[in-house]
Design an enzyme around this catalytic site. Structure first.
Site, PDB file in Angstrom:
ATOM      1  N   GLU A   1      86.075  50.052 -11.248  1.00  0.00           N
ATOM      2  CA  GLU A   1      86.000  50.311  -9.798  1.00  0.00           C
ATOM      3  C   GLU A   1      85.461  51.706  -9.483  1.00  0.00           C
ATOM      4  OE1 GLU A   1      89.764  49.231  -7.957  1.00  0.00           O
ATOM      5  OE2 GLU A   1      89.373  47.106  -8.334  1.00  0.00           O
TER       6      GLU A   1
ATOM      7  N   GLU B   1      89.006  40.936 -11.946  1.00  0.00           N
ATOM      8  CA  GLU B   1      90.301  41.095 -11.267  1.00  0.00           C
ATOM      9  C   GLU B   1      90.289  40.169 -10.056  1.00  0.00           C
ATOM     10  OE1 GLU B   1      91.918  44.982 -10.359  1.00  0.00           O
ATOM     11  OE2 GLU B   1      90.889  45.862 -12.097  1.00  0.00           O
TER      12      GLU B   1
HETATM   13  O1  AHR Z   1      95.246  45.436 -10.634  1.00  0.00           O
HETATM   14  C1  AHR Z   1      95.723  46.530  -9.927  1.00  0.00           C
HETATM   15  C2  AHR Z   1      94.628  47.525  -9.573  1.00  0.00           C
HETATM   16  O2  AHR Z   1      93.752  46.913  -8.679  1.00  0.00           O
HETATM   17  C3  AHR Z   1      93.742  47.968 -10.702  1.00  0.00           C
HETATM   18  O3  AHR Z   1      94.264  49.042 -11.402  1.00  0.00           O
HETATM   19  C4  AHR Z   1      92.489  48.360 -10.000  1.00  0.00           C
HETATM   20  O4  AHR Z   1      91.345  48.176 -10.803  1.00  0.00           O
HETATM   21  C5  AHR Z   1      92.468  47.524  -8.755  1.00  0.00           C
HETATM   22  O5  AHR Z   1      92.257  48.274  -7.620  1.00  0.00           O
END
Ligand code: AHR
Length: 498
Positions: free
Chosen positions: A172, A291
């Site tokens: 990110e 994610e």
């Molecule tokens: O999964 C939780 C968080 O969400 C992770 O650390 C990050 O990559 C995202 O913002």
């Protein structure tokens, strides 16, 4: 209401990469400590790995696990997690304002991955670090012997290289919350040079570049285009992250998340292909949705959490039945994009926005969240060829977008000679389903389950949720017929011959 579905043997979207059903474990909260690792717990093995948690993870059959972050990785020194445990440093983890003891590190993760039958997806720190740390890490992990880092790995107990195949170039990096946040130009350059160095050490790796953190990031689109200009020839996958919430407490809108997810994926594919055209390239960049989940229940309490604790309670969303339906809908969308989305990581796996929860002490030591059930079904049964499902069904409107009341994915598993149908009813009414199959010789209905009848707002602690056998599903005249219950997640397996 009626819904008519048609499935053709020839209408293939693509082969589902088993890694579509991967997951993610971050050095965050109780994901590792008191989650997968807790020396001294009655269920811990001699390495401190919790056997009850391993057993639960094996049910989910996750083939790939991303580690060590997440936001955590952007401030992480991987060397802190190797060597004798009593000599490892305690550090401030700036991402989650916690204390990291580093008791669990690289070797522990690799050894644990073997126990859960998963391959690692190793994320590298492109926040506070860069090329140097990355080239040393890959030498440590993947080079056989005779150099400083590879011999240090052997000294630390691993004679054979880890041969880590999948690597994530940062996390990110478009988000201003990220330690070492970068502009697209800065990240693109750094990712390119890091990829170059890593591939010199091991040309057989697969690399994921860090795409947008959310569909609605202000830099979305431009970020992808700019970084792809730098890394197009270096990488195999571009990542996407997406979480959904129900702050508006509007079930119709919440269930429409799967359609937003769909447009996010379509948008990123369009950008990748536009860059491909501009570069006159023959190479196709695939996507890693590394994610995805629902995440919002814990945000308010997390904001009040005392900083600088060891393994604090963080991101412990307790999921409702509505959340499970959303997760099912998102999984259907992933299957519809099996041609381009090759890697997926449900975020996360244990305790932190997770399907599996643990208690540090007491019984039951492990419990399943509502989202465990649809995810278990897609990861176990969503294997094979994803087929197009033609739908005739009414739709409702959210933000000028049509949301069909029934969403579905179909998978043909040639090894098992079966079709698996995943069907969600997003309506408050029951729906008469009729599904016909072209060019399949339909043999029999193997199993049919429904996840339905629960209060949308309650969690698995407040009402016991289970998959039930559907009593309304049958095969008649080579058609699958069912009465889909209101707000339901349904899975049917049909034996076929082709
Ligand atoms: O999964 C939780 C968080 O969400 C992770 O650390 C990050 O990559 C995202 O913002």
């Amino acid at each position: 209401m009626n819904a008519n579905l048609t499935i053709n043997y020839d209408d293939i979207i693509g082969k589902i990469d088993p890694r579509l059903w991967g997951s993610f474990t971050e050095q965050l909260g109780r994901s590792i400590y008191t989650g997968i690792y807790q020396p001294g717990h009655p269920q811990a093995d001699s390495n401190g790995f919790r056997k009850d948690v391993i057993e639960a993870i094996l049910k989910l059959k996750v083939p790939l696990i991303r580690y060590p972050g997440g936001n955590f990785v952007s401030g992480y020194n991987w060397e802190d997690g190797i060597g004798p445990k009593d000599q490892r440093p305690r550090r401030l983890d700036l991402a989650w304002k916690s204390i990291e003891t580093n008791e669990f590190g690289l070797h522990e993760f690799i050894n644990w991955c073997r126990l859960v039958n998963a391959q690692p997806d190793m994320a590298i720190n492109l926040g506070t670090r860069g090329i140097d740390a990355a080239r040393n890490l890959i030498e440590y992990c993947n080079f056989s012997k005779g150099t400083y880092w590879s011999d240090l790995r052997r000294k630390n107990g691993a004679e054979e290289p880890f041969n880590i195949k999948v690597w994530s170039l940062g996390n990110e990096m478009d988000g201003d919350w990220q330690i070492g946040h970068k502009t697209a130009e800065e990240y693109g350059r750094l990712a390119h040079e890091t990829a170059k160095a890593m591939r010199i050490v091991d040309p057989n790796i697969e690399l994921i570049a860090s795409g947008s953190s959310l569909h609605n990031m202000p830099t979305f689109g431009k970020w992808e285009e700019t970084i792809l200009d730098h890394v197009y020839d270096d990488i195999d996958y571009l990542s996407l992250h997406q979480y959904y919430d129900d702050y508006d407490h509007d079930i119709a809108k919440f269930l429409a998340s799967s359609e937003d997810f769909d447009s996010f994926i379509n948008d990123v594919i369009a950008i990748c292909d536009a860059v491909k055209a501009r570069k006159h390239s023959n190479k196709i960049i695939n996507l890693a949705m590394d994610e995805w989940n629902v995440w919002y229940h814990s945000k308010e309490t997390d904001a009040q959490q005392k900083p600088w604790q060891q393994a604090p309670t963080l991101l412990e969303d307790h999921y409702t039945f509505a959340d499970a339906l959303v997760v099912g809908g998102l999984a259907i969308t992933l299957m519809k994009h099996a041609d381009r989305v090759k890697i997926g990581c449900l975020a996360q796996l244990v305790n932190v926005i997770a399907p599996i929860m643990t208690r540090p002490s007491g019984e039951p030591s492990v419990w399943y969240q509502s989202i465990f059930y649809p995810f278990m079904q897609v990861s176990n049964l969503g294997q094979g060829l994803s087929l197009k499902v033609k739908k005739e069904v009414k739709a409702y409107q959210i933000n000028n977008r049509d949301i069909p009341y029934v969403d579905a994915a179909a998978v043909y598993n040639s090894k098992k000679q079966e079709i698996v149908l995943f069907i969600e009813n997003k309506s408050s009414d029951s729906i008469n389903l009729n599904c016909s199959f072209n060019n399949f010789d339909i043999q029999k209905l193997l199993t049919s389950t429904t996840f339905s009848g629960y209060n949308l707002d309650l969690t698995n602690e407040q009402q016991v949720m289970k998959l039930r056998t559907s009593k309304t599903t049958s095969l008649e005249d080579d058609c699958l017929r069912a009465q889909l219950e209101p707000y339901s997640w349904n899975v049917a397996r049909i034996k076929v011959e082709v």
